[in-house]
Scaffold this motif. Structure first.
Motif, short mmCIF file in Angstrom:
data_model
loop_
_atom_site.label_atom_id
_atom_site.label_comp_id
_atom_site.label_asym_id
_atom_site.label_seq_id
_atom_site.Cartn_x
_atom_site.Cartn_y
_atom_site.Cartn_z
N UNK A 68 0.86 -1.18 0.00
CA UNK A 68 0.00 0.00 0.00
C UNK A 68 0.89 1.23 0.00
N UNK A 69 0.72 2.06 -1.02
CA UNK A 69 1.56 3.24 -1.24
C UNK A 69 0.66 4.47 -1.42
N UNK A 70 1.05 5.58 -0.81
CA UNK A 70 0.38 6.86 -1.03
C UNK A 70 1.26 7.76 -1.88
N UNK A 71 0.64 8.57 -2.72
CA UNK A 71 1.35 9.58 -3.51
C UNK A 71 0.75 10.93 -3.16
N UNK A 72 1.60 11.88 -2.71
CA UNK A 72 1.07 13.17 -2.28
C UNK A 72 1.05 14.17 -3.44
N UNK A 73 0.71 15.41 -3.13
CA UNK A 73 0.55 16.43 -4.16
C UNK A 73 1.87 16.80 -4.84
N UNK A 74 3.00 16.48 -4.17
CA UNK A 74 4.32 16.75 -4.76
C UNK A 74 4.90 15.50 -5.44
N UNK A 75 4.03 14.50 -5.65
CA UNK A 75 4.41 13.23 -6.28
C UNK A 75 5.48 12.47 -5.49
N UNK A 76 5.45 12.64 -4.16
CA UNK A 76 6.30 11.85 -3.27
C UNK A 76 5.56 10.55 -2.93
N UNK A 77 6.31 9.46 -2.89
CA UNK A 77 5.74 8.15 -2.61
C UNK A 77 5.96 7.79 -1.14
N UNK A 78 4.87 7.37 -0.47
CA UNK A 78 4.93 6.99 0.95
C UNK A 78 4.54 5.52 1.12
N UNK A 79 5.44 4.76 1.66
CA UNK A 79 5.16 3.36 1.98
C UNK A 79 4.30 3.28 3.24
N UNK A 80 3.24 2.47 3.20
CA UNK A 80 2.42 2.26 4.39
C UNK A 80 2.67 0.88 4.99
N UNK A 81 2.50 -0.17 4.17
CA UNK A 81 2.72 -1.53 4.66
C UNK A 81 2.69 -2.49 3.47
N UNK A 82 3.15 -3.71 3.73
CA UNK A 82 3.01 -4.77 2.75
C UNK A 82 2.17 -5.87 3.37
N UNK A 83 1.17 -6.32 2.64
CA UNK A 83 0.29 -7.39 3.09
C UNK A 83 0.65 -8.65 2.31
N UNK A 84 1.11 -9.67 3.01
CA UNK A 84 1.61 -10.87 2.35
C UNK A 84 0.57 -11.96 2.22
N UNK A 85 -0.58 -11.81 2.89
CA UNK A 85 -1.61 -12.85 2.86
C UNK A 85 -2.99 -12.29 2.53
N UNK A 86 -3.07 -11.08 2.08
CA UNK A 86 -4.36 -10.43 1.91
C UNK A 86 -5.15 -10.91 0.70
N UNK A 87 -6.36 -10.35 0.60
CA UNK A 87 -7.23 -10.65 -0.52
C UNK A 87 -6.84 -9.71 -1.67
N UNK A 88 -5.94 -10.19 -2.52
CA UNK A 88 -5.25 -9.33 -3.48
C UNK A 88 -5.93 -9.24 -4.84
#
Length: 364
Positions: free
Chosen positions: A274-294
């Motif tokens: 899960x990644x967020x991109x802000x208004x300045x096009x910066x990428x923010x890592x939130x988490x990685x889900x290894x078993x989720x409903x992908x």
């Protein structure tokens, strides 16, 4: 000589993703076995005989003793026999869970795991995820993981615009605890906070959100496009899927390299970032889900070949995976709109709930 793929799926009955994957593998003519961990003690048996220098192993779990790939998707606490004496319930549950863990460890060197046991444990640790992400230069929002009321209040006062999320998926009855806005006035007393550790994080002004699915070293970045009415919704999982659209996009190569490095450090070969991109096009890592409903992005956009990607990844036999387009592919839509599939899924869910009710009523 290349061996025909054999896939062993560790999951729980009534799980949509593992059932779809099983049926898709069968449609391709690939041998597959799905193991319901909730019924480990009700429907299966395992024996390990240590006789001098010889070890003999017998199990009723699977006819596939040497799968090429083991997909470790879901683990559920095993149900136990309904007529066990109430004073023996706790020890029976504990021993059964311990034995299930031992069984999984005993086959951990068999085949290729998606994901390995140790890697799955590492990826479940949100503190470890952020610690490793920090070491490799992945940017993420200012974060406090704590059960200290004073420090949490100080953090919320300093950051002002914050969100809260649990350390793991929190469900009870038909409710799910999603990521949400949190204020100081929302906090309970300190003695309650001490028993409910959580993640408190700065809320980023978001331009758009990404779900980046990693199949070994192959990455599929997917942009989540919300309906204008839902732009301010904090957790897109609360939005009806029919109001979301998705599309494949490109991400910077250096971001891809850092995500892959994080996977290697955690010890996983498959995951959804899960990644967020802000208004300045910066990428923010939130988490990685290894078993989720992908697979859900394919529901939003049938042109996304997520199911086909994953089937090829499981049967490929290597983590250096590359997807090749085909004239025709396996599509999630074809299974979800099949009456036989729907009936099988509903039957499994009912069986699971029936067993759960029997177990819980006995305990009460």
């Amino acid at each position: 000589m290349t061996m025909d793929p054999k896939i062993f799926i560790i999951t729980v009955a009534g799980d949509l993703h593992s059932l779809v994957v099983e049926q898709a593998l069968l449609k391709k003519g690939i041998e597959v076995c799905r193991f319901d961990t909730s019924c480990f003690a009700l429907s299966n048996s395992c024996s390990y005989l240590f006789d001098y220098n010889q070890k003999v192993f017998e199990t009723s779990i699977s006819s596939i003793f040497e799968p090429s790939t083991i997909w470790f998707h879901r683990l559920h606490k095993p149900f136990i026999a309904s007529d066990i004496h109430k004073d023996d319930v706790d020890i029976a549950k504990s021993d059964t869970q311990l034995y299930l863990n031992s069984y999984l460890k005993s086959i951990s060197s068999v085949g290729r795991w998606v994901n390995p046991l140790e890697g799955s444990r590492n990826a479940n640790d949100k503190l470890l995820q952020l610690s490793e992400a920090s070491k490799i230069g992945l940017k993420f929002p200012r974060t406090l993981i704590s059960n200290n009321g004073e420090q949490i209040r100080s953090f919320l006062e300093d950051v002002q615009n914050s969100i809260y999320k649990p350390l793991q998926m929190a469900c009870w009855n038909d409710s799910v605890l999603y990521t949400s806005i949190v204020k100081i006035s929302d906090l309970p007393d300190d003695h309650i906070i001490q028993s409910t550790p959580g993640i408190y994080q700065e809320k980023i002004s978001v331009k758009y959100e990404l779900r980046v699915v990693a199949f070994g070293s192959f990455f599929l970045p997917i942009r989540i496009i919300k309906n204008p009415d839902h732009q301010d919704v904090v957790d897109w999982r609360t939005i009806p899927k029919e109001t979301i659209s998705t599309e494949i996009v490109a991400i910077p190569k250096n971001l891809e390299s850092k995500l892959f490095e994080l996977m290697k450090r955690l010890g996983i070969v498959f995951g959804s970032f899960d990644i967020l991109v802000d208004d300045q096009d910066e990428y923010y890592f939130l988490e990685v889900n290894h078993q989720g409903q992908f697979l859900w992005p394919e529901l939003c956009n049938p042109e996304l070949p997520l199911l086909d990607y994953f089937i090829d990844f499981l049967s490929d036999g290597t983590h250096k995976f590359e997807y090749h387009k085909k004239p025709s592919r396996l599509a999630l839509h074809d299974f979800l709109h099949c009456e036989a599939f729907e009936n099988k899924l509903m039957h499994e869910k009912k069986q699971f709930l029936d067993k759960k009710i029997i177990c819980e009523s006995r305990i009460q």
